[in-house]
Motif scaffolding. Sequence first.
Motif, PDB file in Angstrom:
ATOM      1  N   PRO A 167      -0.967  -5.318   7.178  1.00 14.54           N
ATOM      2  CA  PRO A 167      -1.074  -4.565   8.722  1.00 14.54           C
ATOM      3  C   PRO A 167      -1.204  -5.586   9.498  1.00 14.54           C
ATOM      4  CG  PRO A 167      -2.759  -3.556   6.991  1.00 14.54           C
ATOM      5  CD  PRO A 167      -2.782  -4.722   7.136  1.00 14.54           C
ATOM      6  N   GLU A 227       7.817  -0.721   5.916  1.00 11.17           N
ATOM      7  CA  GLU A 227       7.510   0.159   5.462  1.00 11.17           C
ATOM      8  C   GLU A 227       9.123   1.077   4.907  1.00 11.17           C
ATOM      9  OE1 GLU A 227       3.987   3.277   6.548  1.00 11.17           O
ATOM     10  OE2 GLU A 227       5.960   3.963   7.790  1.00 11.17           O
ATOM     11  N   TRP A 228       8.648   1.563   4.388  1.00  4.93           N
ATOM     12  CA  TRP A 228       9.894   2.164   3.068  1.00  4.93           C
ATOM     13  C   TRP A 228       8.958   3.745   3.333  1.00  4.93           C
ATOM     14  CZ3 TRP A 228      14.215  -0.172   1.227  1.00  4.93           C
ATOM     15  CH2 TRP A 228      14.523  -1.650   1.195  1.00  4.93           C
ATOM     16  N   VAL A 229      10.103   4.030   3.016  1.00  2.87           N
ATOM     17  CA  VAL A 229       9.594   5.607   2.822  1.00  2.87           C
ATOM     18  C   VAL A 229      10.577   6.404   2.666  1.00  2.87           C
ATOM     19  CG1 VAL A 229       9.485   7.695   4.572  1.00  2.87           C
ATOM     20  CG2 VAL A 229       8.958   5.892   5.428  1.00  2.87           C
ATOM     21  N   ALA A 286       4.006   0.507   2.625  1.00  2.00           N
ATOM     22  CA  ALA A 286       3.903  -1.221   3.724  1.00  2.00           C
ATOM     23  C   ALA A 286       3.682  -2.090   2.676  1.00  2.00           C
ATOM     24  CB  ALA A 286       2.308  -0.003   4.023  1.00  2.00           C
ATOM     25  N   ARG A 303       4.984   6.836   1.405  1.00  2.00           N
ATOM     26  CA  ARG A 303       5.745   5.350   2.267  1.00  2.00           C
ATOM     27  C   ARG A 303       4.878   3.749   1.169  1.00  2.00           C
ATOM     28  NH1 ARG A 303       5.844   9.505   6.036  1.00  2.00           N
ATOM     29  NH2 ARG A 303       6.599   9.203   6.950  1.00  2.00           N
ATOM     30  N   GLU A 329       0.399  -1.088   0.172  1.00  2.00           N
ATOM     31  CA  GLU A 329       0.444   0.015   0.054  1.00  2.00           C
ATOM     32  C   GLU A 329       0.950   0.687  -0.507  1.00  2.00           C
ATOM     33  OE1 GLU A 329      -3.785   1.843   2.737  1.00  2.00           O
ATOM     34  OE2 GLU A 329      -2.788   0.717   3.962  1.00  2.00           O
ATOM     35  N   ARG A 331       1.224   5.244   0.589  1.00  2.00           N
ATOM     36  CA  ARG A 331       1.055   6.299   1.440  1.00  2.00           C
ATOM     37  C   ARG A 331       1.461   7.646   1.467  1.00  2.00           C
ATOM     38  NH1 ARG A 331       1.216   2.117   6.634  1.00  2.00           N
ATOM     39  NH2 ARG A 331      -0.384   0.279   6.191  1.00  2.00           N
ATOM     40  N   SER A 379       4.604  -5.432   9.698  1.00  2.00           N
ATOM     41  CA  SER A 379       4.463  -4.512   8.922  1.00  2.00           C
ATOM     42  C   SER A 379       5.602  -4.826   8.508  1.00  2.00           C
ATOM     43  CB  SER A 379       3.855  -3.896   8.053  1.00  2.00           C
ATOM     44  OG  SER A 379       2.068  -4.116   9.300  1.00  2.00           O
TER      45      SER A 379
END
Length: 116
Positions: free
Chosen positions: A22, A28-30, A18, A16, A4, A6, A26
């Motif tokens: 969830p 998460e790459w930023v 994800a 982001r 996903e 975001r 999980s």
Amino acid sequence: MPAELRYDRTDPYAVRLALGTPSPLSVEWVFARSLLADGLRRSAGSGDVLVIPPRGRHPEAIRVVLRSRTGSAVLEVAESAVAAFLRQTEAVVPQGREPDHIDLDDLVARLTARGG
């Protein structure tokens, strides 16, 4: 694997990604919103995140390459979905207006609290 994209106006330069359902586990790459946008037109990025535009056997999908010390992953995402996501982020914070959405007082407070 579920994934996903975001976006949060309080971190206006970043998106982001994800991975997984969830949960506390999980991943998460930023990375930069501009990196994702550039990747629609040309290969973009270096290091941990690369975005590769549609071409060859994948004429309707962009590829997002995620790399870390422990391995790498290649995700294929419909170009239309990424373009729609970026249009939504632009509606929230237009490109070039990101500084208007950064709370410098809060940022300084958080940075100085970590040092104390």
